[in-house]
Write a protein that holds these residues in place. Structure first.
Motif, PDB file in Angstrom:
ATOM      1  N   ARG A   1       0.840  -1.193   0.000  1.00 26.48           N
ATOM      2  CA  ARG A   1       0.000   0.000   0.000  1.00 26.48           C
ATOM      3  C   ARG A   1       0.882   1.252   0.000  1.00 26.48           C
ATOM      4  N   ARG A   2       1.897   1.232   0.834  1.00 28.55           N
ATOM      5  CA  ARG A   2       2.801   2.370   0.928  1.00 28.55           C
ATOM      6  C   ARG A   2       3.527   2.614  -0.388  1.00 28.55           C
ATOM      7  N   LEU A   3       3.990   1.544  -0.994  1.00 23.82           N
ATOM      8  CA  LEU A   3       4.698   1.653  -2.278  1.00 23.82           C
ATOM      9  C   LEU A   3       3.814   2.291  -3.335  1.00 23.82           C
ATOM     10  N   ARG A   4       2.560   1.858  -3.377  1.00 19.17           N
ATOM     11  CA  ARG A   4       1.647   2.385  -4.400  1.00 19.17           C
ATOM     12  C   ARG A   4       1.375   3.858  -4.192  1.00 19.17           C
ATOM     13  N   ARG A   5       1.155   4.206  -2.966  1.00 18.29           N
ATOM     14  CA  ARG A   5       0.941   5.634  -2.658  1.00 18.29           C
ATOM     15  C   ARG A   5       2.181   6.436  -3.048  1.00 18.29           C
TER      16      ARG A   5
ATOM     17  N   ALA B   1       4.393   5.748  -5.237  1.00 15.18           N
ATOM     18  CA  ALA B   1       4.601   5.789  -6.695  1.00 15.18           C
ATOM     19  C   ALA B   1       3.815   6.910  -7.361  1.00 15.18           C
ATOM     20  N   ILE B   2       2.625   7.189  -6.844  1.00 16.13           N
ATOM     21  CA  ILE B   2       1.830   8.220  -7.496  1.00 16.13           C
ATOM     22  C   ILE B   2       2.046   9.601  -6.891  1.00 16.13           C
ATOM     23  N   THR B   3       2.879   9.695  -5.860  1.00 15.30           N
ATOM     24  CA  THR B   3       3.117  11.016  -5.279  1.00 15.30           C
ATOM     25  C   THR B   3       4.585  11.455  -5.302  1.00 15.30           C
ATOM     26  N   TYR B   4       5.488  10.527  -5.520  1.00 18.66           N
ATOM     27  CA  TYR B   4       6.906  10.888  -5.617  1.00 18.66           C
ATOM     28  C   TYR B   4       7.548  10.085  -6.734  1.00 18.66           C
ATOM     29  N   PRO B   5       8.551  10.683  -7.398  1.00 15.71           N
ATOM     30  CA  PRO B   5       9.226   9.893  -8.428  1.00 15.71           C
ATOM     31  C   PRO B   5      10.075   8.808  -7.780  1.00 15.71           C
ATOM     32  N   LEU B   6      10.094   7.639  -8.367  1.00 12.67           N
ATOM     33  CA  LEU B   6      10.961   6.609  -7.800  1.00 12.67           C
ATOM     34  C   LEU B   6      11.627   5.776  -8.879  1.00 12.67           C
ATOM     35  N   GLY B   7      11.741   6.365 -10.060  1.00 14.99           N
ATOM     36  CA  GLY B   7      12.294   5.626 -11.180  1.00 14.99           C
ATOM     37  C   GLY B   7      13.783   5.344 -11.095  1.00 14.99           C
TER      38      GLY B   7
ATOM     39  N   LEU C   1       1.398  -0.608  -9.723  1.00 14.76           N
ATOM     40  CA  LEU C   1      -0.010  -0.333  -9.457  1.00 14.76           C
ATOM     41  C   LEU C   1      -0.900  -1.515  -9.817  1.00 14.76           C
ATOM     42  N   ASN C   2      -0.301  -2.480 -10.510  1.00 15.97           N
ATOM     43  CA  ASN C   2      -1.062  -3.656 -10.930  1.00 15.97           C
ATOM     44  C   ASN C   2      -2.295  -3.289 -11.750  1.00 15.97           C
ATOM     45  N   GLN C   3      -2.112  -2.373 -12.698  1.00 15.85           N
ATOM     46  CA  GLN C   3      -3.196  -2.053 -13.618  1.00 15.85           C
ATOM     47  C   GLN C   3      -2.638  -1.505 -14.927  1.00 15.85           C
ATOM     48  N   LYS C   4      -3.404  -1.731 -15.994  1.00 13.37           N
ATOM     49  CA  LYS C   4      -3.032  -1.207 -17.299  1.00 13.37           C
ATOM     50  C   LYS C   4      -3.262   0.296 -17.303  1.00 13.37           C
TER      51      LYS C   4
ATOM     52  N   TYR D   1       3.959  15.305  -5.754  1.00 12.34           N
ATOM     53  CA  TYR D   1       2.949  15.705  -6.733  1.00 12.34           C
ATOM     54  C   TYR D   1       1.803  14.715  -6.611  1.00 12.34           C
ATOM     55  N   ASN D   2       0.897  14.760  -7.534  1.00 17.32           N
ATOM     56  CA  ASN D   2      -0.155  13.746  -7.515  1.00 17.32           C
ATOM     57  C   ASN D   2      -0.472  13.309  -8.931  1.00 17.32           C
ATOM     58  N   LEU D   3      -0.088  12.102  -9.237  1.00 18.72           N
ATOM     59  CA  LEU D   3      -0.220  11.594 -10.598  1.00 18.72           C
ATOM     60  C   LEU D   3      -1.669  11.288 -10.946  1.00 18.72           C
ATOM     61  N   LYS D   4      -2.507  11.259  -9.950  1.00 19.97           N
ATOM     62  CA  LYS D   4      -3.942  11.054 -10.139  1.00 19.97           C
ATOM     63  C   LYS D   4      -4.282   9.873 -11.033  1.00 19.97           C
ATOM     64  N   ILE D   5      -3.732   8.748 -10.647  1.00 21.28           N
ATOM     65  CA  ILE D   5      -4.123   7.503 -11.296  1.00 21.28           C
ATOM     66  C   ILE D   5      -5.131   6.859 -10.352  1.00 21.28           C
ATOM     67  N   PRO D   6      -6.323   6.604 -10.848  1.00 19.55           N
ATOM     68  CA  PRO D   6      -7.443   6.220  -9.965  1.00 19.55           C
ATOM     69  C   PRO D   6      -7.137   5.032  -9.061  1.00 19.55           C
TER      70      PRO D   6
END
Lengths: 185, 185
Positions: A95-99, A101-107, A128-131, A180-185
């Motif tokens: 859960r933490r990782l997913r959050r 990923a969409i709020t901080y760069p981790l590439g 995120l386990n989604q297309k 930031y917020n990548l806003k991926i649902p």
DNA sequence: TTAAAAAATGTAAAGTTTACACATATTGAG
DNA sequence: CTCAATATGTGTAAACTTTACATTTTTTAA
């Protein structure tokens, strides 16, 4: 993987040490999640565990070491049964990782120095386990302004070839601070 | 406030105990933040601290107890200097609280059973430390569907009186599980 | 009867996100 | 040399969300 804290090290240092011992990896991104302290969580003796998650480029680890310590890699959707409250730890880490990923760069931690948009998208789709829609993803990422498009192409996956990118370190660090917020649902 | 973990209690239980000892409060919302473990953080002896934040309705605490233990209340924008890495702990706690406030409901813990929209808005303005537009705030909150409008009015602050609301417990719990995003910049 | 004070209410404009399909470049095979 | 195959690269209109903003309502104390 777990280990024990020594007198002369912080938890962060211990996490680095244990990870290194079992994989040989260095300079890995590690983040503390939290402390687990239920009195009976370990039936043998009182144990307080502090969990971390690490971002690892699996290909770079030392296969000898994992073999030696009998460590294994698992997909999140095919986990073995684990002891104590470890299932809870794992769920929480994901859960933490997913959050994250969409709020901080981790590439940086997970991609080679030069990479294609497709690879970056694959990374996010895995986490995120989604297309994700290709065009929308590219637009969102470009908006962040953390990528530099190179003149080179990677031709390993197509005849046309795909442009390579690298991270703009200054912007990347700035966004890592600000979020930031990548806003991926 | 701090305290020491006992053999027969979890960190959560210790946090509850310490808070209760110093304020007399029970059934308080507490959330673990993280463990602080730098080797030299306490110059006297090796100490690992795990920090928590609590949501407290200040008026309800036992004034005798805080006096007895010489505990004090401070505004975030007027903090005293604190020892060790406590300033870091406090900053982190505030960041966590703000994030929490815009992604999960936390009113139950801080408002009386019946409250006005104004009170709810005040709560959020305090936590986020910014003014919010009344109409937009009400719209956002109503969209969440966690409030029940009562037939009663609170006339203590105006001649017209303001309608009282209470939380819809089922919806509130649902949202507490699922989370949302209040999208306050 | 009026003045005062806070509460209640709606909308248009700006901005964001989403869904979606086709043209392009390249090379290996025939 | 041509064609087929394959993954890459690109733009827009519609739906939705957020923002900014001002007036009317209700009540009671003077």
């Amino acid at each position: 993987m777990g280990g024990f804290l020594k007198q002369n090290e912080s938890l962060d240092e211990a996490a680095v040490r244990v990870l290194n011992k079992l994989t040989g990896l260095e300079n890995v991104y590690l983040e503390q999640i939290q402390a687990y302290s239920e009195v009976d969580r370990d039936p043998v003796e009182r144990t307080i565990s502090v969990s971390y998650f690490a971002l690892i480029n699996k290909e770079e680890h030392d296969f000898e070491l994992t073999r030696k310590y009998d460590a294994h890699w698992f997909n999140f959707d095919n986990l073995p049964t684990t002891i104590f409250d470890h299932p809870k730890m794992i769920r929480r880490a994901l859960r933490r990782l997913r959050r994250k990923a969409i709020t901080y760069p981790l590439g940086f931690e997970l991609l080679p120095e030069k990479f294609t948009m497709k690879q970056l998208q694959n990374l996010y789709e895995c986490i995120l386990n989604q297309k994700l829609d290709k065009r929308n993803f590219i637009n969102k990422v470009n908006f962040l302004n953390i990528l530099i498009k190179l003149d080179e192409k990677d031709k390993s996956t197509s005849k046309k070839g795909a442009f390579l990118y690298k991270f703009d370190e200054t912007q990347y660090k700035k966004k890592s601070r600000e979020g930031y917020n990548l806003k991926i649902p």
